[in-house]
Design a protein around this motif. Structure first.
Motif, PDB file in Angstrom:
ATOM      1  N   ASN A 235      17.795 -28.679   1.936  1.00 44.84           N
ATOM      2  CA  ASN A 235      17.495 -27.250   2.002  1.00 44.84           C
ATOM      3  C   ASN A 235      16.719 -26.770   0.781  1.00 44.84           C
ATOM      4  OD1 ASN A 235      18.925 -26.936   4.461  1.00 44.84           O
ATOM      5  ND2 ASN A 235      20.859 -26.789   3.356  1.00 44.84           N
ATOM      6  N   LEU A 236      16.720 -27.593  -0.266  1.00 46.08           N
ATOM      7  CA  LEU A 236      15.966 -27.222  -1.466  1.00 46.08           C
ATOM      8  C   LEU A 236      14.465 -27.185  -1.212  1.00 46.08           C
ATOM      9  CD1 LEU A 236      17.701 -29.152  -4.396  1.00 46.08           C
ATOM     10  CD2 LEU A 236      17.444 -26.683  -4.171  1.00 46.08           C
ATOM     11  N   ILE A 237      14.000 -28.017  -0.282  1.00 49.09           N
ATOM     12  CA  ILE A 237      12.554 -28.115  -0.018  1.00 49.09           C
ATOM     13  C   ILE A 237      11.988 -26.787   0.483  1.00 49.09           C
ATOM     14  CG2 ILE A 237      10.769 -29.300   1.320  1.00 49.09           C
ATOM     15  CD1 ILE A 237      12.630 -31.762   1.341  1.00 49.09           C
ATOM     16  N   PRO A 238      12.528 -26.192   1.583  1.00 51.59           N
ATOM     17  CA  PRO A 238      11.989 -24.892   2.014  1.00 51.59           C
ATOM     18  C   PRO A 238      12.233 -23.792   0.984  1.00 51.59           C
ATOM     19  CG  PRO A 238      13.975 -25.445   3.251  1.00 51.59           C
ATOM     20  CD  PRO A 238      13.573 -26.662   2.509  1.00 51.59           C
ATOM     21  N   PHE A 239      13.355 -23.900   0.231  1.00 51.69           N
ATOM     22  CA  PHE A 239      13.663 -22.882  -0.766  1.00 51.69           C
ATOM     23  C   PHE A 239      12.622 -22.900  -1.889  1.00 51.69           C
ATOM     24  CE2 PHE A 239      15.824 -21.274  -4.564  1.00 51.69           C
ATOM     25  CZ  PHE A 239      16.328 -20.070  -4.078  1.00 51.69           C
ATOM     26  N   VAL A 240      12.323 -24.093  -2.404  1.00 57.44           N
ATOM     27  CA  VAL A 240      11.358 -24.225  -3.505  1.00 57.44           C
ATOM     28  C   VAL A 240       9.948 -23.852  -3.042  1.00 57.44           C
ATOM     29  CG1 VAL A 240      10.235 -25.875  -5.053  1.00 57.44           C
ATOM     30  CG2 VAL A 240      12.719 -25.963  -4.723  1.00 57.44           C
ATOM     31  N   ILE A 241       9.581 -24.261  -1.823  1.00 59.19           N
ATOM     32  CA  ILE A 241       8.250 -23.938  -1.289  1.00 59.19           C
ATOM     33  C   ILE A 241       8.079 -22.427  -1.147  1.00 59.19           C
ATOM     34  CG2 ILE A 241       6.760 -24.078   0.756  1.00 59.19           C
ATOM     35  CD1 ILE A 241       7.832 -26.920   1.196  1.00 59.19           C
ATOM     36  N   THR A 242       9.088 -21.779  -0.555  1.00 58.47           N
ATOM     37  CA  THR A 242       9.035 -20.323  -0.369  1.00 58.47           C
ATOM     38  C   THR A 242       9.007 -19.611  -1.709  1.00 58.47           C
ATOM     39  OG1 THR A 242      10.400 -20.649   1.608  1.00 58.47           O
ATOM     40  CG2 THR A 242      10.070 -18.391   0.866  1.00 58.47           C
ATOM     41  N   LEU A 243       9.806 -20.110  -2.645  1.00 58.93           N
ATOM     42  CA  LEU A 243       9.840 -19.520  -3.988  1.00 58.93           C
ATOM     43  C   LEU A 243       8.478 -19.660  -4.665  1.00 58.93           C
ATOM     44  CD1 LEU A 243      12.061 -18.176  -5.710  1.00 58.93           C
ATOM     45  CD2 LEU A 243      12.392 -20.372  -6.839  1.00 58.93           C
ATOM     46  N   GLY A 244       7.852 -20.819  -4.469  1.00 57.59           N
ATOM     47  CA  GLY A 244       6.522 -21.052  -5.037  1.00 57.59           C
ATOM     48  C   GLY A 244       5.470 -20.114  -4.483  1.00 57.59           C
ATOM     49  N   LEU A 245       5.666 -19.659  -3.239  1.00 55.88           N
ATOM     50  CA  LEU A 245       4.728 -18.708  -2.633  1.00 55.88           C
ATOM     51  C   LEU A 245       4.987 -17.278  -3.084  1.00 55.88           C
ATOM     52  CD1 LEU A 245       4.735 -20.101   1.034  1.00 55.88           C
ATOM     53  CD2 LEU A 245       2.910 -20.342  -0.666  1.00 55.88           C
ATOM     54  N   VAL A 246       6.272 -16.961  -3.310  1.00 54.47           N
ATOM     55  CA  VAL A 246       6.652 -15.583  -3.638  1.00 54.47           C
ATOM     56  C   VAL A 246       6.419 -15.249  -5.112  1.00 54.47           C
ATOM     57  CG1 VAL A 246       8.610 -13.990  -3.797  1.00 54.47           C
ATOM     58  CG2 VAL A 246       8.304 -15.396  -1.746  1.00 54.47           C
ATOM     59  N   ILE A 247       6.769 -16.180  -6.013  1.00 55.34           N
ATOM     60  CA  ILE A 247       6.674 -15.910  -7.450  1.00 55.34           C
ATOM     61  C   ILE A 247       5.276 -15.457  -7.886  1.00 55.34           C
ATOM     62  CG2 ILE A 247       6.768 -16.977  -9.744  1.00 55.34           C
ATOM     63  CD1 ILE A 247       9.491 -16.290  -8.675  1.00 55.34           C
ATOM     64  N   PRO A 248       4.180 -16.137  -7.473  1.00 54.70           N
ATOM     65  CA  PRO A 248       2.849 -15.657  -7.870  1.00 54.70           C
ATOM     66  C   PRO A 248       2.566 -14.228  -7.408  1.00 54.70           C
ATOM     67  CG  PRO A 248       2.720 -17.891  -6.999  1.00 54.70           C
ATOM     68  CD  PRO A 248       4.099 -17.405  -6.711  1.00 54.70           C
ATOM     69  N   ILE A 249       3.073 -13.869  -6.241  1.00 49.48           N
ATOM     70  CA  ILE A 249       2.849 -12.518  -5.710  1.00 49.48           C
ATOM     71  C   ILE A 249       3.546 -11.474  -6.573  1.00 49.48           C
ATOM     72  CG2 ILE A 249       3.254 -10.978  -3.742  1.00 49.48           C
ATOM     73  CD1 ILE A 249       3.036 -13.426  -1.921  1.00 49.48           C
ATOM     74  N   ILE A 250       4.825 -11.723  -6.923  1.00 47.20           N
ATOM     75  CA  ILE A 250       5.543 -10.725  -7.720  1.00 47.20           C
ATOM     76  C   ILE A 250       5.014 -10.660  -9.152  1.00 47.20           C
ATOM     77  CG2 ILE A 250       7.628 -10.937  -6.309  1.00 47.20           C
ATOM     78  CD1 ILE A 250       8.931 -12.553  -8.468  1.00 47.20           C
ATOM     79  N   ILE A 251       4.437 -11.777  -9.636  1.00 44.11           N
ATOM     80  CA  ILE A 251       3.789 -11.748 -10.951  1.00 44.11           C
ATOM     81  C   ILE A 251       2.537 -10.876 -10.894  1.00 44.11           C
ATOM     82  CG2 ILE A 251       2.520 -13.126 -12.648  1.00 44.11           C
ATOM     83  CD1 ILE A 251       4.439 -15.436 -12.072  1.00 44.11           C
ATOM     84  N   GLN A 252       1.768 -11.057  -9.826  1.00 40.48           N
ATOM     85  CA  GLN A 252       0.536 -10.286  -9.654  1.00 40.48           C
ATOM     86  C   GLN A 252       0.824  -8.786  -9.520  1.00 40.48           C
ATOM     87  OE1 GLN A 252      -1.612 -11.201  -6.083  1.00 40.48           O
ATOM     88  NE2 GLN A 252      -3.494 -10.192  -6.744  1.00 40.48           N
ATOM     89  N   LYS A 253       1.926  -8.443  -8.880  1.00 40.03           N
ATOM     90  CA  LYS A 253       2.282  -7.033  -8.671  1.00 40.03           C
ATOM     91  C   LYS A 253       2.917  -6.399  -9.909  1.00 40.03           C
ATOM     92  CE  LYS A 253       0.947  -6.904  -4.373  1.00 40.03           C
ATOM     93  NZ  LYS A 253      -0.202  -6.083  -3.955  1.00 40.03           N
ATOM     94  N   GLY A 254       3.136  -7.207 -10.952  1.00 36.58           N
ATOM     95  CA  GLY A 254       3.676  -6.657 -12.199  1.00 36.58           C
ATOM     96  C   GLY A 254       5.185  -6.501 -12.225  1.00 36.58           C
ATOM     97  N   VAL A 255       5.872  -7.125 -11.276  1.00 39.17           N
ATOM     98  CA  VAL A 255       7.329  -6.999 -11.194  1.00 39.17           C
ATOM     99  C   VAL A 255       8.008  -7.544 -12.448  1.00 39.17           C
ATOM    100  CG1 VAL A 255       9.393  -7.776  -9.949  1.00 39.17           C
ATOM    101  CG2 VAL A 255       7.366  -7.058  -8.676  1.00 39.17           C
TER     102      VAL A 255
END
Length: 359
Positions: A235-255
Motif C-alpha cells: 500500500n506504500l506504493i500508491p501512497f508515495v506516488i499520490t504524495l509525490g503528485l500532491v506535494i509539488p502542487i501544495i508547494i506551488q500554491k504556497g501552503v
C-alpha cells in the motif's frame, strides 16, 4: 447506511466530539457549551450501553480510586500553594474535563469494536474541520500566517489534524482491506496533510513524523532473525506516488510558506526565535520551582505567580507543569493513570479477558 446510523448514535462519536470541542466550539456562537452537551450525550449513551450489557470493567474501580486520591492530594496541596487565584480554576477543569476524559476512556473503549468506532469518529471530525479550513488556506495564499477556525486556536486544530492523519494513514496501510474504504482513507490522508502543513504549527507535524516512523516499523516483522514484510507494504506504493503528485502542487500554491518560515526561525534565529525562547524561559522557571520543592511542589496554579504573575500561564510541557506545581509525588500519581491506561489497552489488543463486574 446501517453502520452510519449506528455510529451517529454511539457514545464513541460524542466522546470524540467532547474531546475536541475546544477546537471549534468558540467559533460556533451558541448560548450553551458544546463540550457540556457532548459530555452529557456521551454519558447517557454510555450508561444505556452498560445497562444493556449488565457488566462494568473492574479497571474503572481502580482508576476512580486513583483519581480520588489525586483530588485529595490536590486539595491538601492548597494549604501551601502560592497560586490561590488560579487554584480553583485548575481544580474545576481537572474535575469537569480531565476526570471525565480518563473515566470515559475506560468505560467506553472496552473492545476492539468500540476503539474502531472512536478512531473512525476522529477521522470524520478531522475531515470536516479540514474541509472547513480549505477556503482559509486558499485565501491566505503565499502570505505568512496561522490557520485556525475563525482565525483562532491554530494549535488545537493542528493537534486534531495530526491525530486524524496518523489514524487515517494507519488504517490505509494496515487495517482496511476494502478498496473503497482504502481510497477514502488515502484521500482523507492527503486532505488532512495539506491543511496540517498549512496551519503553521510545528509540534503536531513533528508528532506525525514520529508516529509515521512507528507505523513504518509495523510494516516489518522480525522473527527468528528473518525479516518479513506485511501486506501493508504494497500500500506504500500508491501512497508515495499520490504524495509525490500532491506535494509539488501544495508547494506551488504556497501552503508550506508559513511552516517553512517557522522551521527556519527555529533553527537559524538566536535561541530558535521568540516562540522557542519563551518556552525555554518557562522550562527554566518550572525546573527552578521543582528544585525548590521537589517532593510536594509549590502548589497547584503557582506557575503563573513564579513566572511573573502572568495570568493563566503554563510551562508548555505537561510533565514539567505537574512536577513543578504538585512535585514528584503528584507526577507519580498522574503517571499511574497512564500506566493503568496502557495496561487496559494491552488487554484489549491482546484479546485477553477483561475483569468485569456483572449484575
Amino acid at each position: 447506511m446501517k453502520r452510519i446510523k449506528k455510529l451517529l448514535f454511539s457514545s464513541e462519536l460524542y466522546f470524540a466530539l467532547f474531546l475536541y470541542a475546544g477546537v471549534f466550539k468558540e467559533s460556533i456562537k451558541l448560548p450553551i457549551d458544546l463540550a457540556a452537551v457532548f459530555l452529557l450525550l456521551t454519558c447517557v449513551l454510555m450508561m444505556i450501553n452498560i445497562y444493556r450489557k449488565g457488566v462494568l470493567n473492574k479497571t474503572f474501580l481502580v482508576l476512580t480510586t486513583v483519581l480520588f486520591t489525586i483530588v485529595g492530594y490536590i486539595l491538601l496541596n492548597f494549604i501551601f500553594t502560592s497560586g490561590n487565584a488560579y487554584f480553583a480554576d485548575k481544580l474545576i477543569k481537572f474535575i469537569l474535563l480531565t476526570i471525565p476524559t480518563i473515566v470515559l476512556t475506560v468505560l467506553i473503549l472496552n473492545s476492539k469494536e468500540s476503539v474502531h468506532k472512536f478512531y473512525v469518529s476522529i477521522v470524520l471530525i478531522t475531515i470536516t474541520i479540514a474541509l472547513i479550513l480549505v477556503p482559509s488556506l486558499i485565501a491566505r495564499g503565499t502570505n505568512i500566517g496561522f490557520i485556525g477556525i475563525s482565525g483562532g486556536n491554530y494549535q488545537g486544530v493542528a493537534r486534531l489534524l495530526g491525530a486524524g492523519l496518523v489514524i487515517a494513514i494507519f488504517y490505509f496501510l494496515l487495517i482496511e482491506t476494502n478498496l473503497k474504504k482504502k481510497a477514502i482513507m488515502l484521500i482523507a490522508s492527503l486532505l488532512i496533510l495539506t491543511v496540517l502543513l498549512g496551519t503553521g504549527s510545528r509540534m503536531p507535524i513533528l508528532g506525525v513524523i514520529l508516529a509515521s516512523i512507528y507505523i513504518a516499523f509495523q510494516l516489518v516483522l522480525l522473527k527468528s532473525g528473518v525479516i518479513y514484510l506485511r501486506k501493508g507494504v504494497k500500500n506504500l506504493i500508491p501512497f508515495v506516488i499520490t504524495l509525490g503528485l500532491v506535494i509539488p502542487i501544495i508547494i506551488q500554491k504556497g501552503v508550506l510558506q508559513t511552516i517553512i518560515y517557522r522551521f527556519i526561525v527555529l533553527f537559524n534565529e538566536n535561541g530558535g526565535g521568540t516562540s522557542t525562547l519563551g518556552r525555554i524561559e518557562r522550562f527554566d522557571t518550572a525546573l527552578d520551582m521543582l528544585k525548590s520543592a521537589p517532593f510536594l511542589g509549590t502548589g497547584l496554579g503557582s506557575f503563573s505567580v513564579y513566572y511573573g504573575n502572568r495570568e493563566y500561564d503554563y510551562p508548555h510541557n505537561l510533565i514539567l507543569e505537574i512536577s513543578s506545581e504538585l512535585g514528584l509525588l503528584g507526577l507519580l500519581l498522574f503517571l499511574s493513570i497512564i500506566f493503568l491506561a496502557l495496561y487496559f489497552l494491552l488487554l484489549i489488543l491482546e484479546k485477553k479477558t477483561l475483569q468485569l463486574l456483572e449484575w
